[in-house]
Design an enzyme around this catalytic site. Sequence first.
Site, short mmCIF file in Angstrom:
data_model
loop_
_atom_site.label_atom_id
_atom_site.label_comp_id
_atom_site.label_asym_id
_atom_site.label_seq_id
_atom_site.Cartn_x
_atom_site.Cartn_y
_atom_site.Cartn_z
N ASP B 7 71.99 68.67 19.35
CA ASP B 7 73.44 68.46 19.33
C ASP B 7 73.65 67.02 18.87
O ASP B 7 73.54 66.08 19.67
CB ASP B 7 74.01 68.67 20.75
CG ASP B 7 75.53 68.52 20.76
OD1 ASP B 7 76.17 68.86 19.75
OD2 ASP B 7 76.06 68.06 21.78
N GLU B 68 73.61 71.53 15.16
CA GLU B 68 75.02 71.92 15.09
C GLU B 68 75.58 71.56 13.72
O GLU B 68 75.36 70.45 13.22
CB GLU B 68 75.83 71.22 16.19
CG GLU B 68 77.24 71.77 16.29
CD GLU B 68 78.04 71.13 17.39
OE1 GLU B 68 77.69 71.32 18.57
OE2 GLU B 68 79.01 70.42 17.07
N ASP B 141 75.89 67.24 26.35
CA ASP B 141 75.16 67.26 25.08
C ASP B 141 73.79 67.92 25.23
O ASP B 141 73.30 68.57 24.32
CB ASP B 141 74.96 65.83 24.55
CG ASP B 141 76.22 65.00 24.66
OD1 ASP B 141 76.90 64.84 23.66
OD2 ASP B 141 76.52 64.54 25.79
#
Lengths: 176, 176
Positions: B7, B68, B141
């Site tokens: 992430d 991501e 996260d």
Amino acid sequence: MRVLGVDPGLTRCGVGVVDGVAGRSLTMLGVGVVRTPADDQIGARLVLIEQGIEAWIDEYQPEMVAVERVFSQHNVRTVMGTAQASAVAMLCASRRGIPVALHTPSEVKAAVTGSGRADKAQVGAMVTRLLRLSAPPKPADAADALALAICHIWRAPAQNRLQQAVALHASKGRTR
Amino acid sequence: MRVLGVDPGLTRCGVGVVDGVAGRSLTMLGVGVVRTPADDQIGARLVLIEQGIEAWIDEYQPEMVAVERVFSQHNVRTVMGTAQASAVAMLCASRRGIPVALHTPSEVKAAVTGSGRADKAQVGAMVTRLLRLSAPPKPADAADALALAICHIWRAPAQNRLQQAVALHASKGRTR
């Protein structure tokens, strides 16, 4: 001072090396473009940019790397690729301990043409004149990379004076 | 299949490693956050992220890295940093020949919660349940990185079937 200018982009990443000090004439040592195929996967393209930037640093051993500061105002797709390519350029310089400077497009245009809103042709013409080239470097990304390097050479003394003034002010503050 | 989920972020880059195959239970191998000081220069921060990601890849030897997919709709400043951190993660994987997959936040949410508009708490709760953890990984996260890895493990078979169908269709086209 020897500066590698990088105009970041995934498809075309302009690179140019300029030697010089503010107030004296400038010398172009090299200019070119690191290209990556638009239909390659993003990871593979970033690896090609890394290899390209590494090769330029190896060959010219710049003392500074000047990279265009990326803004997110324009085309969203392009900006993401530009941010990613600029990250690779900054990474390559920083992990060798080479300082990185960021300059905005308007700072660069103002430095070489006197106007922050100059067009590509004007920037190309001034780069050609300042480096005493026989023709403007093509493509525009290559000329922009040289303009970035010139901008940095010319702005560095002012930035240094500013930093010295700030440092002096801070030290006076401590003795007060 | 062992997947490292990332992430991306400059201040906090979530990382999580999950082992498993679609339709069978999943195992968390590790989870954490690569942090960089907000007042460091951007180049130095990217170097720290590179070192952090490299250490995770070295330790867990993932077969895939799922990152991501960054969009530019949200906060401009954050997005540029996210794009730059994601570039470093993709670069680290690609130069070792580890395939990189990108998944959008809504794909990840839909994969783990059934809804593409699930909130952070819901994602954290499902990650906790699916990996049989005693508590949701903190910060968010870290949980998001695990969710990315899970999403990739579950979506990969569908993507492979799609690629096989495309390949089959292309080969039929050639023999026609």
